[in-house]
Design a protein around this motif. Sequence first.
Motif, short mmCIF file in Angstrom:
data_model
loop_
_atom_site.label_atom_id
_atom_site.label_comp_id
_atom_site.label_asym_id
_atom_site.label_seq_id
_atom_site.Cartn_x
_atom_site.Cartn_y
_atom_site.Cartn_z
N GLY A 215 32.48 46.39 31.38
CA GLY A 215 33.76 46.18 32.05
C GLY A 215 34.80 45.72 31.04
O GLY A 215 34.47 45.11 30.02
N VAL A 216 36.05 46.03 31.32
CA VAL A 216 37.16 45.64 30.45
C VAL A 216 37.85 44.43 31.08
O VAL A 216 38.28 44.47 32.24
CB VAL A 216 38.15 46.80 30.26
N PHE A 217 37.97 43.34 30.28
CA PHE A 217 38.51 42.09 30.78
C PHE A 217 39.66 41.62 29.88
O PHE A 217 39.65 41.87 28.66
CB PHE A 217 37.43 41.01 30.82
N GLY A 218 40.61 40.94 30.50
CA GLY A 218 41.77 40.41 29.78
C GLY A 218 41.92 38.92 30.02
O GLY A 218 40.95 38.20 30.30
N HIS A 219 43.16 38.46 29.92
CA HIS A 219 43.45 37.03 30.01
C HIS A 219 43.10 36.44 31.38
O HIS A 219 42.76 35.26 31.49
CB HIS A 219 44.94 36.80 29.71
N GLY B 190 40.53 37.07 33.15
CA GLY B 190 39.10 36.88 33.32
C GLY B 190 38.52 37.79 34.39
O GLY B 190 39.15 38.73 34.85
N GLY B 191 37.30 37.49 34.79
CA GLY B 191 36.64 38.29 35.82
C GLY B 191 35.15 38.02 35.83
O GLY B 191 34.64 37.06 35.23
N ARG B 192 34.44 38.90 36.53
CA ARG B 192 33.00 38.74 36.71
C ARG B 192 32.32 40.08 36.48
O ARG B 192 32.75 41.11 37.00
CB ARG B 192 32.71 38.24 38.13
N LEU B 193 31.24 40.08 35.69
CA LEU B 193 30.44 41.27 35.40
C LEU B 193 29.07 41.07 36.01
O LEU B 193 28.39 40.08 35.70
CB LEU B 193 30.34 41.51 33.89
N VAL B 194 28.66 41.98 36.89
CA VAL B 194 27.42 41.83 37.65
C VAL B 194 26.50 42.98 37.33
O VAL B 194 26.91 44.15 37.33
CB VAL B 194 27.70 41.78 39.17
N MET B 195 25.22 42.69 37.06
CA MET B 195 24.19 43.71 36.92
C MET B 195 23.60 43.95 38.30
O MET B 195 22.97 43.05 38.87
CB MET B 195 23.12 43.25 35.94
N SER C 43 25.84 46.53 44.18
CA SER C 43 26.12 47.54 43.17
C SER C 43 27.47 48.19 43.35
O SER C 43 27.89 48.98 42.54
CB SER C 43 25.02 48.61 43.19
N THR C 44 28.16 47.88 44.46
CA THR C 44 29.45 48.54 44.69
C THR C 44 30.51 48.04 43.72
O THR C 44 31.37 48.79 43.28
CB THR C 44 29.89 48.28 46.14
N PHE C 45 30.44 46.78 43.35
CA PHE C 45 31.46 46.19 42.47
C PHE C 45 30.77 45.55 41.27
O PHE C 45 30.63 44.32 41.21
CB PHE C 45 32.28 45.15 43.22
N PRO C 46 30.29 46.31 40.29
CA PRO C 46 29.64 45.70 39.13
C PRO C 46 30.61 44.91 38.27
O PRO C 46 30.21 43.96 37.60
CB PRO C 46 29.04 46.89 38.39
N ALA C 47 31.88 45.30 38.22
CA ALA C 47 32.87 44.60 37.41
C ALA C 47 34.07 44.25 38.28
O ALA C 47 34.64 45.11 38.93
CB ALA C 47 33.30 45.46 36.23
N GLN C 48 34.42 42.96 38.30
CA GLN C 48 35.56 42.48 39.06
C GLN C 48 36.48 41.75 38.10
O GLN C 48 36.03 40.88 37.34
CB GLN C 48 35.11 41.52 40.18
#
Length: 941
Positions: free
Chosen positions: A534-538, A540-545, A828-833
Amino acid sequence: KTLSDTCAGISVLCSDVLFDFTGTDNSEVLPESIPSAPGTLPHFIEEPDDAYIIKSNPIALRCKARPAMQIFFKCNGEWVHQNEHVSEESLDESSGLKVREVFINVTRQQVEDFHGPEDYWCQCVAWSHLGTSKSRKASVRIAYLRKNFEQDPQGREVPIEGMIVLHCRPPEGVPAAEVEWLKNEEPIDSEQDENIDTRADHNLIIRQARLSDSGNYTCMAANIVAKRRSLSATVVVYVNGGWSSWTEWSACNVRCGRGWQKRSRTCTNPAPLNGGAFCEGMSVQKITCTSLCPVDGSWEVWSEWSVCSPECEHLRIRECTAPAPRNGGKFCEGLSQESENCTDGLCILDKKPLHEIKPQSIESASDIALYSGLGAAVVAVAVLVIGVTLYRRSQSDYGVDVIDSSALTGGFQTFNFKTVRQGNSLLLNSAMQPDLTVSRTYSGPICLQDPLDKELMTESSLFNPLSDIKVKVQSSFMVSLGVSERAEYHGKNHSRTFPHGNNHSFSTMHPRNKTPYIQNLSSLPTRTELRTTGVFGHLGGRLVMPNTGVSLLIPHGAIPEENSWEIYMSINQGEPSLQSDGSEVLLSPEVTCGPPDMIVTTPFALTIPHCADVSSEHWNIHLKKRTQQGKWEEVMSVEDESTSCYCLLDPFACHVLLDSFGTYALTGEPITDCAVKQLKVAVFGCMSCNSLDYNLRVYCVDNTPCAFQEVVSDERHQGGQLLEEPKLLHFQGNTFSLQISVLDIPPFLWRIKPFTACQEVPFSRVWCSNRQPLHCAFSLERYTPTTTQLSCKICIRQLKGHEQILQVQTSILESEREAITFFAQEDSTFPAQTGPKAFKIPYSIRQRICATFDTPNAKGKDWQMLAQKNSINRNLSYFATQSSPSAVILNLWEARHQHDGDLDSLACALEEIGRTHTKLSNISESQLDEADFNYSRQNGL
């Protein structure tokens, strides 16, 4: 003495002389009594009272007596000068006696200058013609009231109907201060409320706390000088929640077969109030239920015709018992009885018996019916004998009977040995009698550790004689299978046998061709890792396996503004690179996050699942990191204090705060034999290429979502179906092995080959099974293709340890099978938020919390309180090194409560803290509810 003689009887002149003389030495010369004319002694109408000097104001002491010619004050044993007296004289009209009133002023300076063993005092002395009288002594003191209370009341949190005692010790003062209590700035009247007592040493006692007693209490102290006000004490009367009664059990959710029913209760009896504890326990209970399926009735075959009756008719009947209708099934349609003419209509003539017309013909017809019945009976008996004989021959080729066990706690398969028959292909040498003195043990259970192995195992190979099989035969016909002799199979008599001829192959490959196939296994493609990016910036966010329990939280502001990074995360599914040292065990997957050269300004949170039972102190758990040279080094022990990283260990996952990316894993060193690994046991089934065969595969894997996901992926590839919800098995580190048994196979419907119903796995294979999923395979065969239902039990247990039973009840037909969900929650619908939607706490509320708690507070009402209210009580020195400790604590809360349904835990903490922080009082519950709703909607929950 001369003065007294000279002034005797001349009271006026004596008085004048006395006044003049007192100016020179009033302490020595002034007599105690003056002779006077006959009369009465002076009587004091008014005596001087005790007095207090307030600030610098003098006080006046007054006395009045009759009959009195003169009155003087004496203070501290010395006469007061005449000039300081103010005297008034009057005449009592009723008695005609002279009344004299005198008063003096006492100043603050006079009292302060006096230093004696007692307080400053003054007394009146009055003279009459008869003699003198003295008044009571009046003390004079300087009044004051100090500012500070000796003891301020302290706030209390008490349960309803508990006793509340608020202590108050007023400031020191003269005169002593009187105490009054205020509640919410209103005076408390203990006389109007019998539940409140304020008489006991200035304390406030509430005998039984009521909800209305919650409020701010203040102790007021006052005397003639001033009033003093104590600090306010907040009293909170809370109500602990209580469960309501259980509702009735709901109806079974399925009309036919295995389902569940539930009942519920609510925490409303009473509901928790004012921070009271929520009810402990479950609000919903579920139990399995089995609804009996309706069975429609079916006719048995017709009975034989009865003997011909005198009316020339015979009967036959049939019963609705093949099967009989059960559980609301339909009754058989049609007649249960038939009758017809015995002689095809020749017996009846004008509705009269034929013997009345032609006796000889009727007699011959009766003989024909009798002989026909006897012949049919002989044929039926012959067919029955032949059928029984053929069935016994088909069943008698096995030398062993496998008997199902209904004792679930045993977990063993019992065997009954019959006399060895000639020509039995299952025996190593059918012509040789068994040697009862030889003791050999089968040294390898039929358990597979790689999913590809099941393609190599054939059903025929399970029945073929093995070169290394060793069967321990004793006089009691006892057989032991497995690597340990702890498991014993006790023989017992049973009438059930299995048919011969089960030579159907599990796969298309013959056992003789297995060797070259095994040599080529290394060339088959295998998955080595799961990966997500996932691509993240200032922001932030959450990366889920997905479905692995592994996640990465990038806080807001961890990446500098105007920068963005592609962050990846992967799980190693190949051979672990972390080699265990000694008794050390790998408890989690190896998780890699990167890029490794990325620098963050705020620690990120990495969540790693584990399979250790951390409820008891039997593990020493470590966090390890792989270096660039491929070696593993220990970062910290979970229980250690460290300022480089932080580990929060939950029952099923570990949340780690880190400032550098890399490859991490959790290892555990068992301290005692009571250390427990949590294993997930599951059973899958599928049809083999032979339509009569059905395969069961029982898996025992570490209780981590990623380990079970690997099993699910392999089974989907193989066409397997999950037959029962997975269960947890607590596997102790006591060196005892694991046994897997198939029990209660329906007789005459299914059969399993001898010596394969129970398999044993060594302890070391289970304890270190994180390299590949461990499973055991069982092959069952139907007697007829019409059998579509399978019902049996699978017992998985550790010797001298925990046991689990998997109840298999399924249809082997794809269209009739009820699917069981692999995962309770698909993420698995939202692996990267990315951005605000990745966080449950809105940024505005987060800022207000940080602004409130980041400022140190001498009373501990700062970020340390926020940590404690969120059950973070260890290694607080790590947060002290952060620029914003509150922000790091909230990031840890976000990682810990990723899959929680709401913000209740944070709301309760803020509600409790908000009582002492007015800055938080405007964070309402509705704001948190709205934030929770928005988070759930944005993430499709």
